[in-house]
Design an enzyme around this catalytic site. Structure first.
Site, PDB file in Angstrom:
ATOM      1  N   ASP A 115       9.472   9.883  -5.015  1.00  0.00           N
ATOM      2  CA  ASP A 115       8.340   9.457  -5.101  1.00  0.00           C
ATOM      3  C   ASP A 115       8.140   7.896  -5.712  1.00  0.00           C
ATOM      4  O   ASP A 115       9.412   7.243  -5.228  1.00  0.00           O
ATOM      5  CB  ASP A 115       7.198  10.291  -5.671  1.00  0.00           C
ATOM      6  CG  ASP A 115       5.683  10.215  -5.218  1.00  0.00           C
ATOM      7  OD1 ASP A 115       5.082   9.225  -5.335  1.00  0.00           O
ATOM      8  OD2 ASP A 115       5.285  10.991  -4.326  1.00  0.00           O
ATOM      9  N   HIS A 137       1.608   7.470  -8.869  1.00  0.00           N
ATOM     10  CA  HIS A 137       1.447   8.494  -7.680  1.00  0.00           C
ATOM     11  C   HIS A 137       2.465   9.631  -8.165  1.00  0.00           C
ATOM     12  O   HIS A 137       2.203  10.688  -8.201  1.00  0.00           O
ATOM     13  CB  HIS A 137       1.588   7.902  -6.380  1.00  0.00           C
ATOM     14  CG  HIS A 137       1.681   8.801  -5.262  1.00  0.00           C
ATOM     15  ND1 HIS A 137       2.646   9.586  -4.571  1.00  0.00           N
ATOM     16  CD2 HIS A 137       0.446   8.802  -4.604  1.00  0.00           C
ATOM     17  CE1 HIS A 137       2.260  10.000  -3.802  1.00  0.00           C
ATOM     18  NE2 HIS A 137       0.792   9.860  -3.576  1.00  0.00           N
ATOM     19  N   SER A 176      -1.236  14.630  -0.789  1.00  0.00           N
ATOM     20  CA  SER A 176      -0.149  14.202  -1.873  1.00  0.00           C
ATOM     21  C   SER A 176      -0.039  15.090  -3.003  1.00  0.00           C
ATOM     22  O   SER A 176       1.007  15.311  -3.491  1.00  0.00           O
ATOM     23  CB  SER A 176      -0.129  12.758  -2.464  1.00  0.00           C
ATOM     24  OG  SER A 176       0.208  11.767  -1.578  1.00  0.00           O
TER      25      SER A 176
END
Length: 423
Positions: A85, A127, A287
């Site tokens: 990621d 994220h 996600s």
């Protein structure tokens, strides 16, 4: 979304933005996936990390899970989950002991630290830190949030940034690094709609991971507002457990990409997780559905180390909460049920199967249809006719006799009356 960078397919971290943040990003053409640069939003406004306060209550996605029952056999200890990621920040207290910095790496910029690649913990986007928290965040005072597998280990692999600079080639490198560092599960919360076949760099890397019996979990993507089916990669590669988003009603989140490749759905709306530095925020997107499932996969791997990767995928799919008996293109085999996956696990399933339908009602006895009468029925009918005719004849004869008798009696009386009148 799938722009070409250096001859490779760009991969998008699939985070859903608020309309305001979406406009700021300059992505006004469609409300689909956006880059991970914007801060997550919660009910109180923007989240700029580190947060000053923690979210105290238990998030809705965890309220639906009986954690004591889920963790009665394992909390994922010994299982290694690679998060490919934007990096995983390990300063957050809930992730400090979860992240294996010695196994992490920086692929995107080739940044070096002490003569070797950086450890993948520099997450300027947030994220990857949210993704990792959903898998393995440790319990701490002051918040009801915790990871699904709170004793699993995270391998941080930084492969993307706020500009979506990652592509299928760097993703393939991330997968190979995860293999080299003995990952048991790989989580990929990124996607591209550019068609990729099994012989692409990414396709071959996924196959290498599957051949090593690593469970590969990937998000389905957020470009599903139109409800049309299309493939996203790496989720659509055979053997990958593709995860769509569901809402609080176990229905597909409006943004969640639909496709025949979808394996299951998991909570993906207003999902609380860790952010760099300190605290938590809520965010939405597939996600954050994928790591929810990756956490379940980690628990199954810990409980059943002898199971193949396909057994773990099939177990998650088979025990999902379904709205129909079989598979559909919106939520796959249903919404993941973590407790059921960890408790209804007597034998390793090879593949999911439709639920048995309701029992069939016994077929009704066919009605007897007489197309013609039998000889006996005909005799009985004739006898009935004869009796009826006989009765009518008797009545006619009796009536006629009565009329004749009465007529004769009247005539006799008239004759006597006339004789008397002559005398």
């Amino acid at each position: 979304m799938a722009a070409r960078l250096a001859g490779a397919t760009a991969l998008v971290c699939v985070t859903v933005l608020s309309p305001a943040a979406y406009a700021q990003e300059g992505r006004q053409d469609r409300p689909g996936p956006a880059g991970p640069a914007s801060p997550a939003l919660n009910g109180s406004g923007e989240c700029t990390f580190p947060m000053k306060k923690q979210i105290e209550g238990t998030p809705w996605a965890l309220q639906r899970v009986l954690l004591d029952e889920l963790w009665q056999d394992t909390k994922g200890k010994g299982v290694r989950v690679a998060v490919i990621d934007t990096g995983v920040d390990n300063a957050n207290p809930q992730l400090k002991s979860a992240v294996d910095t010695s196994a992490g790496t920086e692929i995107l910029t080739k940044k070096m630290e002490k003569g070797k690649p950086a450890d993948g913990t520099d997450d300027k986007v947030g994220h990857g830190t949210k993704v990792a928290g959903l898998i393995a965040a440790r319990p701490v005072k002051g918040t009801g949030f915790v990871g699904i597998a709170p004793e699993a280990t995270i391998i941080p692999i930084r492969q993307n940034d706020q500009n979506n600079s990652g592509n299928d080639r760097t993703m393939a490198q991330g997968i190979d690094h995860a293999i080299a560092k003995d990952a048991d599960v790989i989580n990929i919360s990124q996607d591209t709609t550019k068609p990729l076949d099994e012989q692409s760099d990414l396709g071959r890397a996924v196959r290498r991971a599957l051949d090593k019996e690593i469970v590969v979990v990937a998000s389905a993507g957020n470009d599903g507002m139109d409800g049309k089916l299309k493939n996203t990669y790496p989720a659509a590669f055979d053997g990958v457990l593709a995860v769509a988003s569901s809402d609080r009603n176990n229905e597909r989140a409006v943004f969640s990409q639909a496709g025949r490749f979808v394996g299951v759905a998991a909570p993906g709306v207003d999902i609380v997780s860790t952010v760099p530095g300190f605290g938590q925020c809520s965010d939405s997107g597939t996600s954050f559905s994928a790591p929810y499932v990756a956490g379940v996969a980690a628990l199954l791997r810990a409980k059943h180390p002898d199971w193949k990767a396909r057994n773990i995928v099939a177990q998650i799919e088979q025990t999902a909460e379904r709205s129909i008996n079989g598979h559909d293109s919106f939520v796959g085999w249903g919404v993941v049920d973590p407790v059921r996956a960890l408790t209804e696990d007597d034998t390793p399933p090879e593949s999911p199967r439709p639920d048995p339908g309701p029992p069939k009602a016994p077929a009704p006895e066919p009605a007897h249809l007489a197309m013609s009468e039998t000889p006996q029925e005909r005799t009985e009918r004739y006898a009935t006719y004869a009796l009826g005719i006989g009765a009518v004849l008797v009545a006619v004869v009796a009536g006629t006799a009565t009329v004749v008798r009465d007529t004769r009696a009247k005539a006799a009386r008239r004759g006597r009356s006339e004789s008397n009148s002559h005398v």
